[in-house]
Scaffold this active site. Structure first.
Site, PDB file in Angstrom:
ATOM      1  N   ARG A 172       0.875  -1.085  -0.085  1.00 17.27           N
ATOM      2  CA  ARG A 172       0.166   0.063  -0.018  1.00 17.27           C
ATOM      3  C   ARG A 172       0.855   1.209   0.173  1.00 17.27           C
ATOM      4  O   ARG A 172       0.313   2.354  -0.346  1.00 17.27           O
ATOM      5  CB  ARG A 172      -1.001   0.134   1.141  1.00 17.27           C
ATOM      6  CG  ARG A 172      -1.844   1.331   1.158  1.00 17.27           C
ATOM      7  CD  ARG A 172      -3.072   1.310   1.976  1.00 17.27           C
ATOM      8  NE  ARG A 172      -2.849   0.463   3.321  1.00 17.27           N
ATOM      9  CZ  ARG A 172      -2.439   1.126   4.387  1.00 17.27           C
ATOM     10  NH1 ARG A 172      -1.917   2.318   4.372  1.00 17.27           N
ATOM     11  NH2 ARG A 172      -2.143   0.724   5.557  1.00 17.27           N
ATOM     12  N   TYR A 181     -16.688  14.393 -15.523  1.00 17.29           N
ATOM     13  CA  TYR A 181     -17.470  12.865 -15.448  1.00 17.29           C
ATOM     14  C   TYR A 181     -18.261  12.834 -14.023  1.00 17.29           C
ATOM     15  O   TYR A 181     -17.915  13.424 -13.087  1.00 17.29           O
ATOM     16  CB  TYR A 181     -16.161  12.035 -15.227  1.00 17.29           C
ATOM     17  CG  TYR A 181     -16.351  10.550 -14.863  1.00 17.29           C
ATOM     18  CD1 TYR A 181     -17.405   9.829 -15.472  1.00 17.29           C
ATOM     19  CD2 TYR A 181     -16.056  10.015 -13.823  1.00 17.29           C
ATOM     20  CE1 TYR A 181     -17.591   8.521 -15.259  1.00 17.29           C
ATOM     21  CE2 TYR A 181     -16.259   8.718 -13.205  1.00 17.29           C
ATOM     22  CZ  TYR A 181     -17.188   8.041 -14.199  1.00 17.29           C
ATOM     23  OH  TYR A 181     -17.490   6.609 -13.609  1.00 17.29           O
ATOM     24  N   ASP A 232      -7.525  16.852 -15.713  1.00 21.32           N
ATOM     25  CA  ASP A 232      -8.140  15.416 -15.932  1.00 21.32           C
ATOM     26  C   ASP A 232      -7.617  15.353 -17.588  1.00 21.32           C
ATOM     27  O   ASP A 232      -8.198  15.982 -18.404  1.00 21.32           O
ATOM     28  CB  ASP A 232      -9.422  15.197 -15.856  1.00 21.32           C
ATOM     29  CG  ASP A 232      -9.463  13.569 -15.931  1.00 21.32           C
ATOM     30  OD1 ASP A 232      -9.010  12.888 -16.946  1.00 21.32           O
ATOM     31  OD2 ASP A 232     -10.465  13.206 -15.253  1.00 21.32           O
ATOM     32  N   LYS A 270      -8.523   3.733 -19.154  1.00 22.14           N
ATOM     33  CA  LYS A 270      -9.078   4.317 -20.571  1.00 22.14           C
ATOM     34  C   LYS A 270      -7.923   4.076 -21.409  1.00 22.14           C
ATOM     35  O   LYS A 270      -7.374   2.797 -21.463  1.00 22.14           O
ATOM     36  CB  LYS A 270      -9.521   5.654 -20.356  1.00 22.14           C
ATOM     37  CG  LYS A 270     -10.272   5.957 -19.315  1.00 22.14           C
ATOM     38  CD  LYS A 270     -11.969   5.167 -19.361  1.00 22.14           C
ATOM     39  CE  LYS A 270     -12.519   5.029 -18.300  1.00 22.14           C
ATOM     40  NZ  LYS A 270     -12.893   6.093 -17.286  1.00 22.14           N
TER      41      LYS A 270
HETATM   42  N1  LCS Z   1     -11.727  10.872 -15.465  1.00 25.88           N
HETATM   43  C1  LCS Z   1     -12.423  10.632 -16.702  1.00 25.88           C
HETATM   44  C2  LCS Z   1     -12.479  11.917 -17.619  1.00 25.88           C
HETATM   45  C3  LCS Z   1     -13.425   9.702 -16.864  1.00 25.88           C
HETATM   46  O1  LCS Z   1     -14.067   9.570 -17.914  1.00 25.88           O
HETATM   47  C4  LCS Z   1     -13.328   8.696 -15.652  1.00 25.88           C
HETATM   48  C5  LCS Z   1     -14.281   7.454 -15.804  1.00 25.88           C
HETATM   49  C6  LCS Z   1     -12.805   9.097 -14.299  1.00 25.88           C
HETATM   50  C7  LCS Z   1     -12.104  10.000 -14.295  1.00 25.88           C
HETATM   51  C8  LCS Z   1     -12.747   7.855 -13.175  1.00 25.88           C
HETATM   52  O2  LCS Z   1     -11.909   6.723 -13.636  1.00 25.88           O
HETATM   53  P1  LCS Z   1     -12.358   5.291 -12.876  1.00 25.88           P
HETATM   54  O3  LCS Z   1     -12.294   5.605 -11.582  1.00 25.88           O
HETATM   55  O4  LCS Z   1     -13.388   4.773 -13.515  1.00 25.88           O
HETATM   56  O5  LCS Z   1     -10.867   4.789 -13.328  1.00 25.88           O
HETATM   57  N2  LCS Z   1     -15.049   7.404 -16.877  1.00 25.88           N
HETATM   58  C9  LCS Z   1     -15.955   6.649 -17.292  1.00 25.88           C
HETATM   59  C10 LCS Z   1     -16.827   6.799 -18.280  1.00 25.88           C
HETATM   60  O6  LCS Z   1     -16.821   7.769 -19.052  1.00 25.88           O
HETATM   61  N3  LCS Z   1     -17.554   5.652 -18.697  1.00 25.88           N
HETATM   62  O7  LCS Z   1     -17.442   4.522 -17.548  1.00 25.88           O
HETATM   63  C11 LCS Z   1     -16.347   5.489 -16.621  1.00 25.88           C
END
Ligand code: LCS
Length: 398
Positions: free
Chosen positions: A60, A113, A185, A210
């Protein structure tokens, strides 16, 4: 060599964090699938805890596979230090919560998001943090929203899901004038197309789920920024909230990054063709893609990005019902949230990724109820277009 100084991004992506393992010569970074590390003595254990000695303690708090990923992404973003997290949301919450305290104020873009919106409007407000959502593409709105207790300006560029851009230079100017941190972001563009730290942004966050991972098989996040701040995050929210990435998942992301530049080029090539096809289609009301001349911020896109990415949003004539028929009728494209993977995904922001927002908040963010988001994949582009074409015919009659 380690930080990739002097290397171009493609070379960093294939070499930094991928150095041969010295003990055996393994050409691939091993997965150190361990929770803890043996100390050679009590004194050495104590020295690692106090920070007098480097060396791993407990996964961790750090792990060699995670450290390799962190070195790699830090080099790609041209940052000083990166920290890997269990998800993009873990990265975002850990960064922001390390900076703000009860009584502080955040200026955030209205279009983020959905879970970032609920983190800010729900959890952070519950802990006494004041948040104002504004349109960060309107510089004067940001300037007006800044208060004496503002600590962070937070935005995505391009934004999820409407691909709105925020002028990084303008945000940095405001932030510097008021002594505020900028957190941005960069999930949609990745460092291949956009490097915010080079424009003066303080911290870059990613959902590594992603494009960095790139294959739809892992959830992860990463943040990159100045060493002092990242050390503070590592010693507080990263350690104590505990959103650490598993070594195997770090390895999957590290493997994905080896082909980041090749994938991003093809995502963009395909997305441009799909965007042009949609823009010329009679059943389509509006296409959102920064690479189109019709995008209201196309010039800003060319200024601060070196490409336009693989994400498109589209509104059909016939609104939500037409959009629903499109999403229910695709055969090759897949109806799923997430983005940035090998296959083309379609989803409905209003009822899915951005359903955490009220209809009023979505309207203010410019997210139409009928909007369909497309993450253009790596299939042959003619096959993607053929599938969208047959689904559009059912949805719009054209
Ligand atoms: N930032 C952006 C721009 C995102 O699109 C997402 C998730 C996150 C942060 C959060 O990331 P995660 O914790 O899921 O790794 N976006 C998603 C979307 O557009 N569809 O499903 C998840």
């Amino acid at each position: 060599m380690d930080k990739g100084d002097g290397m171009r991004l493609e070379t960093k992506a294939t070499h930094v964090g991928h150095e041969p393992e010295p003990l055996t010569g393994s050409i691939v970074t091993p997965i150190y699938q361990t929770s803890t590390f043996v100390f050679p003595s009590v004194d050495e254990g104590a020295a690692r805890f106090s920070g007098e000695s480097d060396g791993f303690i407990y996964t961790r708090l750090g792990n060699p596979t995670l450290a390799a990923l962190e070195r790699c992404v830090s080099a790609l973003e041209n940052g000083e230090k990166a920290i890997a997290f269990a998800s993009g949301m873990s990265a975002i919450s850990s960064v922001v919560m390390a900076i703000v305290s009860a009584g502080d104020h955040i200026v955030a873009d209205r279009c983020v998001y959905g879970c970032v919106y609920s983190l800010f409007s729900g959890i952070l407000r519950r802990f006494g943090v004041d948040v104002d959502f504004v349109d960060c593409s309107q510089v004067a709105e940001v300037e007006r929203a800044v208060k004496p207790n503002t600590k962070v300006v937070y935005f995505e560029s391009p934004s999820n899901p409407v691909l709105k851009l925020v002028d990084m230079e303008a945000m940095v100017r405001i932030a510097e004038r008021h002594g505020i941190m900028t957190v941005m972001d960069n999930t949609f563009m990745t460092p291949f197309f956009q490097r915010p730290l080079e424009w003066g942004i303080d911290v870059v966050v990613h959902s590594a789920t992603k494009y960095l991972g790139g294959h739809g098989d892992v959830i992860g996040g990463i943040a990159v920024g100045p060493r002092e701040l990242m050390d503070q995050i590592a010693e507080t929210t990263q350690k104590d909230l505990g959103g650490s990435l598993s070594p195997f998942d770090a390895w999957l992301i590290l493997r994905g990054i080896k082909t980041l530049h090749v994938r991003m080029e093809r995502h963009e090539y395909n997305a441009m063709k799909v965007a042009e096809f949609l823009e010329g289609h009679k059943g389509v009301e509006r296409v959102y893609y920064p690479g189109l001349k019709s995008h209201p911020q196309h010039e800003l896109a060319k200024k601060q990005m070196t490409g336009f990415g693989g994400m498109i949003a589209v509104e059909l004539k016939g609104g939500f019902e037409a959009g629903r028929t499109l999403m229910d009728s695709v055969k090759l494209c897949q109806l799923a949230v997430s983005l940035g993977k090998t296959t083309t995904l379609v989803e409905h922001p209003a009822s899915m990724t951005h359903s955490t927002m009220t209809p009023e908040a979505r309207q203010a963010a410019g997210i139409a109820e009928g909007l369909v988001r497309i993450s253009v994949g790596l299939e042959h582009v003619d096959d993607i277009i053929a599938d969208l074409s047959q689904a559009l015919k059912k949805a719009t009659g054209y």
